[in-house]
Design an enzyme around this catalytic site. Structure first.
Site, PDB file in Angstrom:
ATOM      1  N   HIS A   1      51.252  38.562 -55.934  1.00 53.40           N
ATOM      2  CA  HIS A   1      49.855  38.176 -55.763  1.00 53.40           C
ATOM      3  C   HIS A   1      49.782  36.661 -55.653  1.00 53.40           C
ATOM      4  O   HIS A   1      50.329  35.954 -56.498  1.00 53.40           O
ATOM      5  CB  HIS A   1      49.047  38.659 -56.976  1.00 53.40           C
ATOM      6  CG  HIS A   1      47.587  38.382 -56.901  1.00 53.40           C
ATOM      7  ND1 HIS A   1      46.788  38.833 -55.862  1.00 53.40           N
ATOM      8  CD2 HIS A   1      46.761  37.694 -57.733  1.00 53.40           C
ATOM      9  CE1 HIS A   1      45.544  38.452 -56.080  1.00 53.40           C
ATOM     10  NE2 HIS A   1      45.497  37.757 -57.199  1.00 53.40           N
TER      11      HIS A   1
ATOM     12  N   SER B   1      42.642  34.809 -54.456  1.00 54.69           N
ATOM     13  CA  SER B   1      42.059  36.003 -55.052  1.00 54.69           C
ATOM     14  C   SER B   1      40.520  35.898 -55.092  1.00 54.69           C
ATOM     15  O   SER B   1      39.901  35.766 -54.039  1.00 54.69           O
ATOM     16  CB  SER B   1      42.655  36.216 -56.445  1.00 54.69           C
ATOM     17  OG  SER B   1      42.414  37.511 -56.932  1.00 54.69           O
TER      18      SER B   1
ATOM     19  N   ASP C   1      50.822  43.119 -52.154  1.00 56.28           N
ATOM     20  CA  ASP C   1      49.947  42.567 -53.193  1.00 56.28           C
ATOM     21  C   ASP C   1      49.416  43.693 -54.068  1.00 56.28           C
ATOM     22  O   ASP C   1      49.009  44.742 -53.580  1.00 56.28           O
ATOM     23  CB  ASP C   1      48.784  41.807 -52.546  1.00 56.28           C
ATOM     24  CG  ASP C   1      48.069  40.873 -53.505  1.00 56.28           C
ATOM     25  OD1 ASP C   1      47.896  41.244 -54.678  1.00 56.28           O
ATOM     26  OD2 ASP C   1      47.677  39.773 -53.084  1.00 56.28           O
TER      27      ASP C   1
END
Length: 418
Positions: free
Chosen positions: A385, A138, A357
């Site tokens: 995610h 991320s 996601d």
């Protein structure tokens, strides 16, 4: 003044080839905790190093007004329906920023991603590695891509999982991913005949948005606190980061709120924002806002309202209920210089994106892999995610291990389904 960095190293259990640095994303979250639960199967030849980036965790953290002040901020009406509500929301975020400046001082000027990247290269040198081996999730993909831009000659084997948007393209916003995940939940509810009761995905989506709207008009009392619309949105967002294995839990909490019991959703909202039982919040939220705002470019309050209108068109549910982003438009320190990334001269950088996601829409991974000169796209056709090491895709896990352990670059565009 000095900034302290907290690190945790788990030594290699096989003949050592170097160190693998890991970052969980955020921003605002530290990597020392990730190191303790990181999947190391096949990577035992690395010392595993997690560090808390400056401004977070056990490193010198951003401090802001806490406790009841944070409760009030996160309970506010984030979807203003009148000029008075709009002004109140703007004022609340302005006061939050000033409170962070009062408690953190000059630190707020020195926690940009570019600053963290310089720290990471120093850490690479301190552990004695000629090249950086790195896996970031991320926001950690932003750290990795910025590193590839600034220190391309020092990039070793790098994996960036659940890529953020490093382009200037705003045709896909984060709320698009959250809307996709919510629709997946609504469709799951139809298949499972869940207790939301809708016979179509649209009907189940309406159940959720009707609850949000009801809470905007009339919050639910939960002891001495209330479940407001904004907190219910936070609670649902928590579950959007995961896959359908958590959907039954979410349904139970939504149905409880429909029946007048807001405690289960408020508990999830507190978990999402790292609120402790004592009523104080971890510094992760403070770091999230402070780092994002230092990296952002200030376009003014008017731009925030205009962007909210665009978000609502792109993502009708979360684009609406997340409200206008006023925090960075009133942040009390100037943003850091903007960084353009292509990473020319870096070794292959593996970029992983998941088609389902929520927090980092798949398109971001496609863009990042294309913008990085040496980017290599790997796609997981599934939800959730952060893919590697989370029991989502054996195909992705094996591709990552082969690259980090043996240097075998996956074929560009590798598509993984399981």
């Amino acid at each position: 003044q000095a900034i302290t960095l907290s690190l945790l190293k788990l030594p290699a259990t096989k003949p050592k080839v170097g160190s693998l640095f890991v970052n969980p994303g955020g921003p605002g979250y530290g990597g020392t905790d990730l190191a303790t639960r990181f999947t190391r199967d096949g990577l035992e030849m690395y010392d595993l190093v997690g560090w808390d980036p400056r401004g977070t965790g056990g490193s010198t953290p951003v401090q802001c007004e806490n406790g009841a002040a944070m409760d009030r901020l996160l309970a506010m009406d984030a979807t203003p329906d009148s000029p008075e509500e709009m002004t109140a929301l703007q004022d609340a975020w302005k006061q939050f920023g000033l409170g962070c400046l009062e408690r953190s001082g000059a630190l707020l000027q020195h926690i940009s991603t570019a600053d963290t990247v310089a720290d990471l290269d120093l850490l690479r040198q301190l552990v004695g590695d000629e090249k950086l081996s790195y896996l970031g999730y991320s926001y950690g993909t932003k750290i990795g891509s910025y590193y590839a831009e600034r220190y391309p000659q020092h990039v070793g084997r790098m994996v960036l999982d659940s890529a953020v948007n490093i382009t200037r393209d705003t045709s896909v916003v984060q709320a698009v991913g959250f809307d996709l995940a919510l629709r997946n939940y609504a469709e799951w509810c139809v298949r499972q005949r869940c207790s939301l009761g809708g016979e179509t995905a649209e009907a189940n989506l309406k159940v959720v948005t009707d609850l949000f709207d009801r809470l905007d008009r009339q919050p639910l009392q939960v002891g001495s606190r209330q479940l407001t619309q904004n907190q219910a949105v936070d609670a649902v967002l928590l579950f959007m980061y995961f896959d359908e294995s958590t959907f039954a839990n979410l349904t139970t909490r939504i149905v409880a709120a429909q029946r007048g019991n807001g405690a289960p959703l408020l508990e999830a909202a507190d978990q999402f924002r790292d609120r402790g039982r004592d009523g104080t919040y971890a510094t992760s939220f403070f770091g999230l806002v402070a780092i994002n705002c230092l990296d952002a470019q200030d376009g003014g309050l008017g731009r925030a309202v205009t962007q909210w209108e665009k978000d609502r068109a792109l993502a009708p549910v979360f684009g609406t209920y997340l409200g206008p982003g006023f925090s960075c438009e009133q942040w009390p320190v100037r943003p850091a210089p903007e960084v353009t990334v292509d990473g020319e001269g870096a070794a292959p950088v593996v970029v992983i994106g998941s088609t389902g996601d929520s927090a980092t829409p798949y398109r971001y991974a496609v863009w990042m892999a294309a913008q990085l000169t040496s980017g290599v796209l790997v796609t997981y056709d599934g939800a959730g995610h952060a893919t590697y090491g989370n029991d989502r895709s054996t195909c992705v896990d094996e591709a990552v291990v082969r690259y980090l352990a043996d240097g075998v670059v996956p074929p560009y565009g590798l598509m993984c389904t399981s």
